[in-house]
Design an enzyme around this catalytic site. Sequence first.
Site, mmCIF file in Angstrom:
data_model
loop_
_atom_site.group_PDB
_atom_site.id
_atom_site.type_symbol
_atom_site.label_atom_id
_atom_site.label_comp_id
_atom_site.label_asym_id
_atom_site.label_seq_id
_atom_site.Cartn_x
_atom_site.Cartn_y
_atom_site.Cartn_z
ATOM 1 N N ASP A 119 8.466 0.991 12.022
ATOM 2 C CA ASP A 119 8.796 2.060 12.956
ATOM 3 C C ASP A 119 10.098 2.740 12.502
ATOM 4 O O ASP A 119 10.249 3.068 11.319
ATOM 5 C CB ASP A 119 8.888 1.486 14.373
ATOM 6 C CG ASP A 119 8.915 2.544 15.464
ATOM 7 O OD1 ASP A 119 7.840 2.972 15.892
ATOM 8 O OD2 ASP A 119 10.022 2.935 15.890
ATOM 9 N N TRP A 120 11.077 2.935 13.389
ATOM 10 C CA TRP A 120 12.333 3.567 12.990
ATOM 11 C C TRP A 120 13.095 2.740 11.959
ATOM 12 O O TRP A 120 13.940 3.268 11.241
ATOM 13 C CB TRP A 120 13.222 3.823 14.214
ATOM 14 C CG TRP A 120 13.152 5.247 14.663
ATOM 15 C CD1 TRP A 120 12.343 5.768 15.634
ATOM 16 C CD2 TRP A 120 13.893 6.354 14.143
ATOM 17 N NE1 TRP A 120 12.543 7.116 15.758
ATOM 18 C CE2 TRP A 120 13.493 7.507 14.850
ATOM 19 C CE3 TRP A 120 14.860 6.483 13.151
ATOM 20 C CZ2 TRP A 120 14.015 8.761 14.598
ATOM 21 C CZ3 TRP A 120 15.392 7.746 12.898
ATOM 22 C CH2 TRP A 120 14.972 8.862 13.612
ATOM 23 N N TRP A 160 2.528 10.950 21.588
ATOM 24 C CA TRP A 160 3.638 10.056 21.899
ATOM 25 C C TRP A 160 4.939 10.847 22.048
ATOM 26 O O TRP A 160 5.715 10.621 22.980
ATOM 27 C CB TRP A 160 3.755 9.008 20.802
ATOM 28 C CG TRP A 160 5.090 8.346 20.664
ATOM 29 C CD1 TRP A 160 5.875 8.325 19.560
ATOM 30 C CD2 TRP A 160 5.795 7.580 21.658
ATOM 31 N NE1 TRP A 160 7.034 7.606 19.799
ATOM 32 C CE2 TRP A 160 7.011 7.146 21.072
ATOM 33 C CE3 TRP A 160 5.527 7.241 22.972
ATOM 34 C CZ2 TRP A 160 7.947 6.390 21.766
ATOM 35 C CZ3 TRP A 160 6.471 6.487 23.672
ATOM 36 C CH2 TRP A 160 7.652 6.064 23.067
ATOM 37 N N ASP A 247 -3.207 0.467 15.071
ATOM 38 C CA ASP A 247 -2.035 1.259 15.429
ATOM 39 C C ASP A 247 -2.442 2.721 15.521
ATOM 40 O O ASP A 247 -2.621 3.391 14.499
ATOM 41 C CB ASP A 247 -0.929 1.085 14.378
ATOM 42 C CG ASP A 247 0.326 1.891 14.703
ATOM 43 O OD1 ASP A 247 0.325 2.635 15.700
ATOM 44 O OD2 ASP A 247 1.313 1.772 13.960
ATOM 45 N N HIS A 275 0.649 -1.526 17.042
ATOM 46 C CA HIS A 275 1.789 -0.866 16.410
ATOM 47 C C HIS A 275 2.924 -1.858 16.177
ATOM 48 O O HIS A 275 3.507 -1.889 15.093
ATOM 49 C CB HIS A 275 2.276 0.291 17.283
ATOM 50 C CG HIS A 275 3.499 0.966 16.759
ATOM 51 N ND1 HIS A 275 3.505 1.660 15.561
ATOM 52 C CD2 HIS A 275 4.773 1.031 17.238
ATOM 53 C CE1 HIS A 275 4.727 2.139 15.333
ATOM 54 N NE2 HIS A 275 5.508 1.768 16.329
#
Length: 297
Positions: A119-120, A160, A247, A275
């Site tokens: 993710d980030w 999202w 995901d 995810h």
Amino acid sequence: MEFLRTPDEQFENLPDFDFAPNYIDIPSAENARMHYVDTQDGDELILMLHGEPSWSFLYRHMIHALKDDYRCIAPDLLGFGRSDKPTTIEDHTFEFHYQALVDFVEALDLTDITLIVQDWGGLLGLPFATEHDARIKRLVILNTGLTTGEIPMGEGFTRWQQFAAKVGMRMVPGQLIQQSTVSDLSEEVVAAYNAPFPDKSYRAGVAAMPLLVPSEPDMAGAARHRAAHDMLANYEKPVTVLFSDKDPVLGGAVKYFKKLIPQTKDDPTIEDGGHFLQEDKGDVIAGHVRAFIERTA
């Protein structure tokens, strides 16, 4: 810039998360305090970077599976976990978080890093890895993206981002993570993901991060991502790409990475993972990480 600090009692008796807290001050963020897990011992160093709205708690299964043989470090991004939290959405920028990561690694003088990103953690960690190549030994890329602003992000991400913009600081991290995993999380685990955020005033980072993804060529971070793309296309250090199969937000990015980094084309898929695949399949991923380190030692 003003910061909030989550009271320590919020983190008492969390399930499977009995790690002693460690803290370091971040110069580029007005000496805000960043928290990290550090298991101390091991011949290899593994640095685990989380995304949003999670925190180092997400990696607990992997840390437990790897800590007997490897030194595992998992920081909380500023605004998340036990780290200090800027109070306004505008305080959170790509460069603010990127430089905080640089400060963290340099302060601890981490080298020969096996970097795990999701993710980030990938949006920050992949440009960090390519810009600070001398510190990196190998890369493990979990569900994330490299957003140069030149490729559409896809319908799942767009939905999202629109939701995040509408709901803002009213988003509840535990609910979001429950909705983004395949596992049926216990009430205790959902509460642990909510623990850093006693009320919505602590959630500026949760609200900001979806809006900061460099989805346009002129957005902050996009140039760093384009440079990382170019370097990874000719990357000679070991890389493994371990995406899950369920995901809806970033799952499609696995094709991008396996095309960009040809040595990863036969890497396995993590089955029955959402995810936040570390929550769903942490032990399985840890096994792949262990095997990856051993065959590239």
